[in-house]
Design a protein around this motif. Structure first.
Motif: not given
Length: 264
Positions: A36-44, A82-83, A87-90, A115-125
Motif C-alpha cells: 500500500x505504501x509503495x502505491x502511494x497510500x497513506x497507511x496509519x 481487494x485487488x 492479485x499481488x500478495x497472494x 467486508x472480507x478481502x473479496x469485497x463481500x459483505x460480512x455478517x454484522x457479528x
C-alpha cells in the motif's frame, strides 16, 4: 481540495504477557502495508504510541492471514485493497496457502458494515467475532506463559499448531546450521500422534526486532521495497538480524521439509 485518503491498520500483540510494550503485526500484514505504501497510500498503524513497529513471523505454517486483522479505508474504494490482496500478495506465497476470509475485517469510512478481502459483505457479528478471537488468543497465551516449566533445562513451552495449548517443553538455540530445539512432549495424545506420523513437524514463532532490506540497506519494516520484486535487476530480500523467539509448535505439515521431529 480533495478529501484526505488514508488506510488505518491496527496492531495486535497476542504475547503481551511475555513480550509487553510491543507494536506487532504479522508478516502478512506487513507485506500488505508495504504494498500500500509503495502505491502511494497513506497507511496509519494504530495505536500511534511511539513504539517501533515489529513483525511476527512463523516458520513452518502455511495459513495466510491466520490472525485476524482490522482495516479501515477512509475515502478509498474497497477494490483498491481487494485487488492488492488478491492479485499481488497472494503471488508471494505458495499456491497451497489459503486466506481465511473472515479474518480480514474491512470497514469503509464510518460505516458499520464490514467486508472480507473479496469485497463481500460480512455478517454484522464479524466485528465481535474478530474481537473474541483476539481475546481468546491473548488470554490463552497469557495463562500459558504464567506456567513455569517443570524442567529446569527446558524453559520454553511447546504449543500445538501455534494455539495456546502446552504439549511439552523445550530449549531453543541457534548455531551456524540454524535454529535447533531439544524438547520433551508431555501430552500423551500428542506423543501418540507423533509416533503415528500424524504430527511430524516443528514451527517457530518469532518477533523480528531488527531487519535489513537488501535493496536500500535500511530497516525492512520502514522501507517500501517488496520481497521477491526486482529493483534495477536486483531481487529484494529481507534479513532478520535480531529476533526474540516466542514459542515452538508441533505442526502437522511444516513448510520447511527439514523442520521435522526426530522422535526417540
Amino acid at each position: 481540495m480533495g478529501k484526505k485518503k488514508k488506510i488505518i491498520i491496527d496492531t495486535f500483540n497476542p504475547y503481551e504477557n511475555r513480550f509487553p510494550n510491543r507494536k506487532l503485526v504479522t508478516r502478512d500484514t506487513l507485506l500488505l502495508i508495504k504494498y500500500l505504501r509503495s502505491e502511494g497510500y497513506n497507511v496509519i498503524i494504530e495505536p500511534d504510541n511511539g513504539l517501533p513497529l515489529q513483525y511476527l513471523y512463523k516458520k513452518g505454517i502455511a495459513e495466510f492471514f491466520a490472525d485476524p486483522i482490522n482495516i479501515t479505508l477512509i475515502n478509498i474504494p474497497i477494490t483498491i485493497l481487494t485487488n492488492i490482496i488478491s492479485n499481488q500478495i497472494q503471488k508471494l506465497f505458495d499456491q497451497k496457502e489459503t486466506i481465511i476470509k473472515e479474518n480480514i475485517n474491512i470497514k469503509i469510512d464510518n460505516s458499520t458494515i464490514t467486508y472480507n478481502y473479496l469485497g463481500e459483505h460480512q455478517e454484522k457479528s464479524n466485528d465481535k467475532l474478530v474481537a473474541q478471537k483476539r481475546k481468546e488468543l491473548k488470554d490463552g497465551f497469557d495463562k500459558c506463559f504464567e506456567i513455569k516449566s517443570p524442567y529446569e533445562d527446558l524453559p520454553t513451552p511447546v504449543f500445538l499448531e501455534h494455539k495456546p495449548k502446552i504439549v511439552g517443553w523445550c530449549w531453543l538455540w541457534s548455531d551456524d546450521e540454524g535454529l535447533k530445539s531439544r524438547m520433551v512432549i508431555t501430552d500423551k495424545i500428542i506423543k501418540r500422534r507423533i509416533s503415528q506420523n500424524r504430527l511430524n513437524g516443528l514451527s517457530v514463532t518469532g518477533i523480528a526486532t531488527k531487519t535489513q532490506c537488501s535493496i536500500c540497506k535500511s530497516d525492512f519494516v520502514v522501507c517500501n521495497h517488496i520481497p521477491g520484486k526486482k529493483y534495477k535487476g536486483k531481487k529484494c530480500s529481507n534479513t532478520i538480524i535480531e529476533t526474540d523467539y516466542v514459542e515452538t509448535s508441533i505442526v502437522k505439515e511444516p513448510i520447511n521439509s527439514q523442520c521435522l521431529i526426530n522422535y526417540k
